[in-house]
Write a protein that holds these residues in place. Structure first.
Motif, mmCIF file in Angstrom:
data_model
loop_
_atom_site.group_PDB
_atom_site.id
_atom_site.type_symbol
_atom_site.label_atom_id
_atom_site.label_comp_id
_atom_site.label_asym_id
_atom_site.label_seq_id
_atom_site.Cartn_x
_atom_site.Cartn_y
_atom_site.Cartn_z
ATOM 1 N N PHE A 134 69.523 11.102 64.483
ATOM 2 C CA PHE A 134 68.267 10.347 64.496
ATOM 3 C C PHE A 134 68.502 8.872 64.188
ATOM 4 O O PHE A 134 69.243 8.536 63.265
ATOM 5 C CB PHE A 134 67.288 10.906 63.449
ATOM 6 N N SER A 135 67.849 8.011 64.960
ATOM 7 C CA SER A 135 67.873 6.590 64.649
ATOM 8 C C SER A 135 66.654 6.261 63.797
ATOM 9 O O SER A 135 65.817 7.128 63.528
ATOM 10 C CB SER A 135 67.857 5.753 65.936
ATOM 11 N N THR B 232 58.145 14.369 58.787
ATOM 12 C CA THR B 232 59.353 14.175 59.600
ATOM 13 C C THR B 232 60.187 15.445 59.734
ATOM 14 O O THR B 232 61.040 15.529 60.620
ATOM 15 C CB THR B 232 60.224 13.061 59.006
ATOM 16 N N TYR C 25 63.492 13.240 74.406
ATOM 17 C CA TYR C 25 64.168 13.576 73.150
ATOM 18 C C TYR C 25 64.768 14.981 73.215
ATOM 19 O O TYR C 25 65.925 15.204 72.824
ATOM 20 C CB TYR C 25 63.179 13.504 71.984
ATOM 21 N N MET D 121 64.697 19.399 66.857
ATOM 22 C CA MET D 121 65.881 18.707 67.378
ATOM 23 C C MET D 121 67.171 19.227 66.785
ATOM 24 O O MET D 121 68.244 19.095 67.392
ATOM 25 C CB MET D 121 65.763 17.200 67.101
ATOM 26 N N TYR E 19 71.211 16.475 64.922
ATOM 27 C CA TYR E 19 70.822 15.436 65.880
ATOM 28 C C TYR E 19 70.930 14.061 65.222
ATOM 29 O O TYR E 19 70.465 13.869 64.099
ATOM 30 C CB TYR E 19 69.394 15.670 66.351
ATOM 31 N N ALA F 111 60.505 17.018 63.213
ATOM 32 C CA ALA F 111 61.535 16.562 64.149
ATOM 33 C C ALA F 111 62.836 17.332 63.947
ATOM 34 O O ALA F 111 63.495 17.732 64.915
ATOM 35 C CB ALA F 111 61.766 15.064 63.979
ATOM 36 N N GLU G 138 62.830 7.401 64.392
ATOM 37 C CA GLU G 138 62.797 8.388 65.466
ATOM 38 C C GLU G 138 62.120 9.683 65.032
ATOM 39 O O GLU G 138 61.392 10.301 65.819
ATOM 40 C CB GLU G 138 64.218 8.669 65.968
ATOM 41 N N LYS G 139 62.347 10.086 63.787
ATOM 42 C CA LYS G 139 61.736 11.320 63.296
ATOM 43 C C LYS G 139 60.207 11.214 63.342
ATOM 44 O O LYS G 139 59.516 12.152 63.762
ATOM 45 C CB LYS G 139 62.193 11.623 61.872
#
Length: 248
Positions: A231-232, A218, A81, A225, A229, A221, A235-236
């Motif tokens: 995020f999908s 979250t 990541y 990141m 970023y 993240a 993902e977080k």
């Protein structure tokens, strides 16, 4: 008559608790480490035995001592990541520091994932010493039987514990055994068909997912990141949990 001890060393499954995503908490850094914290050293004054009582038997069941990270999965995942965030130009200074930490963990731990470390060895010796100091007479001419699972860190923990007792009293007779023959007692979930069926089902996933959704912060993240970023879904949360495992 020989006094007899039965000592068991095993690894327990546990769910680490995450700090709330609230704006501020009163938890300290170490309190947020959850199950990754070292064994606490108890106040021996609180363990005093009243004069009217005499200890006659000890059955000690202990977890393995402190270990290195059990596998490289979280570190590798987190690095993947972070490298992507770096390539996209969104990584933050905190993210770069975390990347350096991941590289350090990999460098120091490579080939020793999950192994008992020096702190874990000291923890086991400390527990044995405190037990001995609590009732030294109970150990004289004692026959000790100790078993562990086949997990190397559990075997090493048993060895450190029993060796410390032998250092304190060389009249102790110690028998140790480890291996899968002890699994029915030390790792009963591996042979429990109803448990395995439950784990293979989706009954617990809903409860677990709801817990993760309401508990995992979250914003961690985003902090590493970067806000830019892409995020999908989920993902977080995946990144936050990986950060917790590596840092703890």
């Amino acid at each position: 008559m020989l006094k007899r001890y039965f000592i068991i060393f095993t690894a327990f499954l546990g769910l680490s608790h995450y700090a709330s995503a609230a704006a501020s908490t009163t938890y300290s850094y170490t309190e947020c480490e959850g199950s990754a914290m070292p064994y606490p050293v108890p106040d021996m004054a609180l363990r005093a035995i009243p004069d009217s009582l005499t200890p006659v038997y000890v059955n000690h069941i202990g977890r393995h001592g402190a270990r290195l990270l059990s596998s490289g999965d979280y570190t590798v995942s987190l690095l993947r990541y972070l490298h992507r965030a770096d390539s996209l130009g969104t990584i933050t200074p905190a993210g770069r520091r975390l990347m350096n930490l991941c590289h350090l963990v990999t460098e120091r731990t490579d080939g020793r994932w999950g192994a008992l470390d020096s702190l874990g060895m000291a923890e086991q010796r400390g527990i044995a010493s405190r037990l001995y100091s609590l009732a030294p007479a109970l150990f004289h001419n004692t026959d000790i039987n100790a078993i562990s699972s086949y997990v190397p860190r559990c075997i090493a923990s048993m060895d450190e514990f029993t060796h410390q007792l032998s250092r304190l009293d060389n009249r102790i007779e110690i028998t140790t055994a480890s291996g899968r023959q002890n699994s029915p007692l030390l790792r009963p979930w591996t042979g429990d068909e109803s448990y395995k069926s439950y784990i293979d089902s989706d009954k617990w996933h809903k409860v677990y997912s709801e817990y993760v959704d309401t508990t995992v912060p979250t914003n961690v993240a985003i902090k590493i990141m970067g806000a830019g970023y892409p995020f999908s879904k989920n993902e977080k949360k995946d990144i936050a949990m990986a950060v917790y495992k590596v840092v703890a």
